[in-house]
Design an enzyme around this catalytic site. Structure first.
Site, PDB file in Angstrom:
ATOM      1  N   CYS A   1       0.812  -1.207   0.000  1.00 53.53           N
ATOM      2  CA  CYS A   1       0.000   0.000   0.000  1.00 53.53           C
ATOM      3  C   CYS A   1       0.854   1.270   0.000  1.00 53.53           C
ATOM      4  CB  CYS A   1      -0.966   0.043   1.175  1.00 53.53           C
ATOM      5  SG  CYS A   1      -2.168   1.358   0.933  1.00 53.53           S
TER       6      CYS A   1
ATOM      7  N   CYS B   1      -5.495   2.379  -5.022  1.00 54.33           N
ATOM      8  CA  CYS B   1      -5.113   2.967  -3.752  1.00 54.33           C
ATOM      9  C   CYS B   1      -6.166   3.997  -3.375  1.00 54.33           C
ATOM     10  CB  CYS B   1      -3.749   3.641  -3.913  1.00 54.33           C
ATOM     11  SG  CYS B   1      -3.279   4.590  -2.480  1.00 54.33           S
TER      12      CYS B   1
HETATM   13  C1  LIG Z   1      -1.337  -0.218   6.941  1.00 57.24           C
HETATM   14  C2  LIG Z   1      -1.770  -0.945   5.698  1.00 57.24           C
HETATM   15  C3  LIG Z   1      -2.692  -0.359   4.836  1.00 57.24           C
HETATM   16  C4  LIG Z   1      -3.084  -1.010   3.675  1.00 57.24           C
HETATM   17  N1  LIG Z   1      -4.020  -0.397   2.894  1.00 57.24           N
HETATM   18  C5  LIG Z   1      -4.481  -1.025   1.783  1.00 57.24           C
HETATM   19  C6  LIG Z   1      -5.503  -0.447   0.984  1.00 57.24           C
HETATM   20  O1  LIG Z   1      -6.008   0.637   1.281  1.00 57.24           O
HETATM   21  N2  LIG Z   1      -5.916  -1.106  -0.122  1.00 57.24           N
HETATM   22  C7  LIG Z   1      -5.376  -2.304  -0.473  1.00 57.24           C
HETATM   23  O2  LIG Z   1      -5.786  -2.881  -1.465  1.00 57.24           O
HETATM   24  N3  LIG Z   1      -4.399  -2.887   0.263  1.00 57.24           N
HETATM   25  C8  LIG Z   1      -3.943  -2.281   1.386  1.00 57.24           C
HETATM   26  N4  LIG Z   1      -2.964  -2.886   2.163  1.00 57.24           N
HETATM   27  C9  LIG Z   1      -2.222  -4.053   1.631  1.00 57.24           C
HETATM   28  C10 LIG Z   1      -2.918  -5.392   1.798  1.00 57.24           C
HETATM   29  O3  LIG Z   1      -3.276  -5.595   3.120  1.00 57.24           O
HETATM   30  C11 LIG Z   1      -1.961  -6.474   1.336  1.00 57.24           C
HETATM   31  O4  LIG Z   1      -1.513  -6.184   0.032  1.00 57.24           O
HETATM   32  C12 LIG Z   1      -2.601  -7.851   1.343  1.00 57.24           C
HETATM   33  O5  LIG Z   1      -2.866  -8.237   2.656  1.00 57.24           O
HETATM   34  C13 LIG Z   1      -1.687  -8.849   0.672  1.00 57.24           C
HETATM   35  O6  LIG Z   1      -2.156 -10.148   0.819  1.00 57.24           O
HETATM   36  P1  LIG Z   1      -1.132 -11.372   0.877  1.00 57.24           P
HETATM   37  O7  LIG Z   1      -1.977 -12.573   0.968  1.00 57.24           O
HETATM   38  O8  LIG Z   1      -0.145 -11.258  -0.209  1.00 57.24           O
HETATM   39  O9  LIG Z   1      -0.315 -11.152   2.228  1.00 57.24           O
HETATM   40  P2  LIG Z   1      -0.856 -11.284   3.733  1.00 57.24           P
HETATM   41  O10 LIG Z   1      -2.312 -10.981   3.785  1.00 57.24           O
HETATM   42  O11 LIG Z   1       0.036 -10.476   4.576  1.00 57.24           O
HETATM   43  O12 LIG Z   1      -0.690 -12.824   4.068  1.00 57.24           O
HETATM   44  C14 LIG Z   1       0.539 -13.512   4.029  1.00 57.24           C
HETATM   45  C15 LIG Z   1       0.474 -14.665   5.018  1.00 57.24           C
HETATM   46  O13 LIG Z   1       1.570 -15.551   4.802  1.00 57.24           O
HETATM   47  C16 LIG Z   1       1.971 -16.081   6.042  1.00 57.24           C
HETATM   48  N5  LIG Z   1       3.358 -16.557   5.932  1.00 57.24           N
HETATM   49  C17 LIG Z   1       4.491 -15.809   5.815  1.00 57.24           C
HETATM   50  N6  LIG Z   1       5.571 -16.604   5.726  1.00 57.24           N
HETATM   51  C18 LIG Z   1       5.107 -17.881   5.771  1.00 57.24           C
HETATM   52  C19 LIG Z   1       5.745 -19.150   5.724  1.00 57.24           C
HETATM   53  N7  LIG Z   1       7.078 -19.259   5.598  1.00 57.24           N
HETATM   54  N8  LIG Z   1       4.980 -20.269   5.801  1.00 57.24           N
HETATM   55  C20 LIG Z   1       3.616 -20.167   5.928  1.00 57.24           C
HETATM   56  N9  LIG Z   1       2.966 -18.990   5.975  1.00 57.24           N
HETATM   57  C21 LIG Z   1       3.710 -17.857   5.901  1.00 57.24           C
HETATM   58  C22 LIG Z   1       1.804 -14.937   7.014  1.00 57.24           C
HETATM   59  O14 LIG Z   1       1.632 -15.398   8.337  1.00 57.24           O
HETATM   60  C23 LIG Z   1       0.579 -14.217   6.459  1.00 57.24           C
HETATM   61  O15 LIG Z   1      -0.594 -14.584   7.151  1.00 57.24           O
HETATM   62  C24 LIG Z   1      -2.556  -2.276   3.359  1.00 57.24           C
HETATM   63  C25 LIG Z   1      -1.636  -2.882   4.221  1.00 57.24           C
HETATM   64  C26 LIG Z   1      -1.243  -2.245   5.388  1.00 57.24           C
HETATM   65  C27 LIG Z   1      -0.260  -2.904   6.317  1.00 57.24           C
END
Ligand SMILES: Cc1cc2nc3c(=O)[nH]c(=O)nc-3n(C[C@H](O)[C@H](O)[C@H](O)COP(=O)(O)OP(=O)(O)OC[C@H]3O[C@@H](n4cnc5c(N)ncnc54)[C@H](O)[C@@H]3O)c2cc1C
Lengths: 488, 126
Positions: free
Chosen positions: A237, A432
């Protein structure tokens, strides 16, 4: 409704809402309706597309956050004989991270955004609550922290990213953390004494506490300084470092104390936004709010007791004449700059999880290298990556993951069916919702063309009430109930 | 808040969201470039990165013949966009970002993907 009429309609609604204001209850009701309609809308579209396949194979998903669970859910609905395992150590991995910004600004509390993974795990998916620590993509196996070896036919890496506060000197932090996991290594320093970060769960709650103190100080007549950082790594983000600044500005104004506070953004880069149209809009928004910025400053260390931040300020200096460019060659130069603060919001350096970065499926820069349109690993055709962990240009956001997971499922199924051609392509879409005050949002949508890519027939560079309503009332149900069930 | 208005908004949202998946026919004008990718490479990139992308220590241009096609695409996009977040984080390629601006100012703009493909197909070591 034809397009023009529809556009005029939206403009009118937006103007009406801005003028009349709207009570929280009315807004909730309205967006409840709109939100439900929205989910149905996109749900129907997806459902129609989710062609069924009788392809077989053992699928392992590493990481059960937003992308991992959404991908699993859609695969469950697509495959007739699904065999899906998710490795995810965190029991609250599906909590709504995008909401952390609103928690930091005091609009929501943590309980509004915390969700139990068990409640969202699709029926039939095998969830192993362990962490992957070793990858052997030649043998198609993964080892977990509890010593299990898990074989797979196909693997999806959806492990998100890590926050690397340890890279900053002076904080005494030595471990990296995730946004929703255990943050004890960090929260004893970040979240105290004017220092805060919305990038992790507890940090968001503590940001609101620190912000209230800051506003109170300004209100009492003290001249105060708030600073906001943006590091030299890709971050999730990209708007968040600035959203929290806009919210601080809004809270100060609400308290009638804005003139006692100086707010400055210290980003590593040389502009506010990569897309020129949005950049121009933001430069104006900063100017009208008297929010300042000092480009090319990368936070490198903090003295939390003395409340001094040290930045590496960098610039290019004229070197020798270069007859290729017919210009002087540019040489990088830098110096350290100390900045005292009363309130500092840190956007920490971010990186791929260590165990993945250093494994054969990682890369020099850490992120999992995939072909950017198909999301297939560049070396291992039975491995895919989605979400923050993937090496893709631009957006690490839930909004881009929402487009990616459908592309991934279509392509993975094609591979499972033995097809040569991968049918689906991701175009780099990312969104965004840039919160610009308590009540307005600029919905910045763009893709790899580097141009605005609005889904709505409205000028995308305007701050609008209706996008605030979208952000505050509709996006969460859409994510938690639409996307996590693979429907939107 | 009038009921009719809220209904209207609800209905509007339904409309847009269902319409959301349809590809908008954008009036995207196809970019045309003055020079071919090969010409830009020879006249510009080669001077600092080497005739065969082997690098040029004197010009401090790193080798590009050891990068995968995907790395090249990422690197070049990053440099042209000024950062992979599309925001204010910037890149680690400050010098090259500056060079790229100058190259474009000289009328030698090029397609990112075509350039990555060209470098990879002609010079990759493996
Ligand atoms: C403050 C903030 C504001 C945001 N605002 C926005 C917004 O306005 N709009 C928007 O679209 N997005 C926003 N985002 C971004 C969005 O939250 C992320 O892009 C999204 O969560 C990504 O999803 P993901 O599944 O890739 O990662 P995550 O949801 O972080 O999940 C990854 C998972 O993998 C697990 N993991 C890591 N390593 C391992 C391993 N070795 N083995 C097994 N499991 C593992 C972790 O425990 C975690 O649960 C924001 C994020 C933050 C922090």
């Amino acid at each position: 409704m034809d397009k023009k009429l529809f556009k005029e309609n939206l403009e009118q609604i937006d103007a009406y809402l801005k003028q009349e204001g709207i009570s929280r209850r009315d807004a909730m009701k309205m967006m409840g309706l709109g939100g439900a309609a929205m989910m149905m809308g996109s749900g129907i579209a997806t459902e129609a597309k989710a062609a069924s396949s009788n392809a077989k194979g053992k699928i392992l998903i590493v990481g059960g956050g937003l992308s991992g669970v959404a991908t699993a859910a859609l695969l469950m609905r697509t495959l007739e004989n699904p065999d899906i395992t998710i490795l995810e150590p965190n029991p609250k991995s599906v909590s709504y991270q995008s909401g952390q910004t609103l928690v930091g600004g005091g609009v929501w509390t943590n309980s509004d955004i915390e969700y139990m993974t068990a409640d969202f795990m699709p029926d039939g998916v095998k969830w192993i609550q362990e962490k992957a620590v070793e990858f052997d993509p030649e043998k198609n196996t993964v080892k977990t922290d509890k010593g299990q070896t898990i074989p797979y036919d196909y693997m999806i890496v959806a492990a998100g990213l890590k926050l690397d506060f340890a890279r900053l000197e002076g904080l005494g932090i030595t471990e990296s953390i995730t946004s929703r996991g255990d943050s004890s290594a960090v929260k004893k320093i970040i979240g105290q004494n004017g220092l805060c970060s919305i990038y992790f769960g507890d940090g968001a709650t503590d940001t609101w506490t620190q912000m209230q103190k800051f506003v109170a100080d300004a209100k009492s007549g003290k001249k105060v300084k708030g600073i906001f950082t943006d590091p030299d790594t890709p971050i999730k983000c990209g708007g968040a470092p600035k959203k929290i600044m806009y919210l601080t500005d809004a809270r100060l104004r609400e308290a009638g104390a804005r003139e006692n506070a100086e707010l400055t953004l210290y980003p590593n880069g040389g502009k506010l936004f990569g897309v020129p149209e949005y950049n121009d809009a933001m430069v104006k928004q900063f100017a009208t709010r008297d929010m300042k910025y000092n480009y090319n400053h990368n936070l490198i260390s903090v003295d939390p007791a003395a409340k001094i931040a040290t930045f590496k300020k960098h610039w290019l200096e004229k070197g020798e004449w270069d007859d290729v460019l017919e210009e002087y060659e540019m040489v990088p130069a830098s110096e350290k700059v100390e900045v005292p603060y009363d309130f500092m919001h840190i956007t920490p350096p971010q990186m791929a999880p260590e165990e993945i970065a250093s494994s054969p499926i990682g890369s020099d820069k850490g992120w999992v290298p995939v072909t950017q349109e198909t999301l297939q690993h560049v070396k291992y055709p039975n491995v895919f990556a989605v979400g923050d962990v993937a090496a893709l240009p631009m957006g690490k956001t839930g909004g881009s993951a929402r487009k990616q997971y459908r592309v991934l499922v279509e392509n993975l199924v094609a591979v499972m069916e033995g097809k040569k051609e991968l049918p689906a392509k991701y175009d780099g879409y990312t969104v965004c919702p840039l919160i610009t005050s308590l009540g307005t949002v600029m919905l910045a949508e763009f893709n790899w063309t580097g141009k605005p890519a609005p889904s709505f027939p409205l000028d995308p560079t305007q701050e609008r009430w209706i996008w605030w309503l979208l952000k505050v009332y509709a996006l969460k149900p859409m994510t938690q109930y639409g996307m996590l069930s693979g429907r939107a | 808040m009038k009921k009719s208005l809220s209904l209207l908004l609800g209905a509007s949202l339904l409309f847009i969201m269902t319409g959301c998946d349809k590809k908008e026919e954008t009036q995207e004008s196809k970019m045309t470039y003055k020079l071919s990718t090969a010409e830009v490479y020879e006249q510009m990139c080669a001077k600092c990165h080497g005739k065969n992308a082997e690098g040029n220590t004197e010009k401090k241009g790193p080798a590009l013949n050891d990068q995968t096609i995907q790395e090249l695409r990422l690197g070049i996009t990053d440099i042209k966009m000024g950062g992979s977040g599309g925001h204010s984080s910037g890149t680690e390629h400050e010098v090259m970002e500056h060079n790229m601006k100058k190259i474009i100012e000289k009328g030698m703009d090029y397609d990112t993907d075509a350039m990555a493909q060209y470098i990879h197909d002609n010079f990759n070591k493996k």
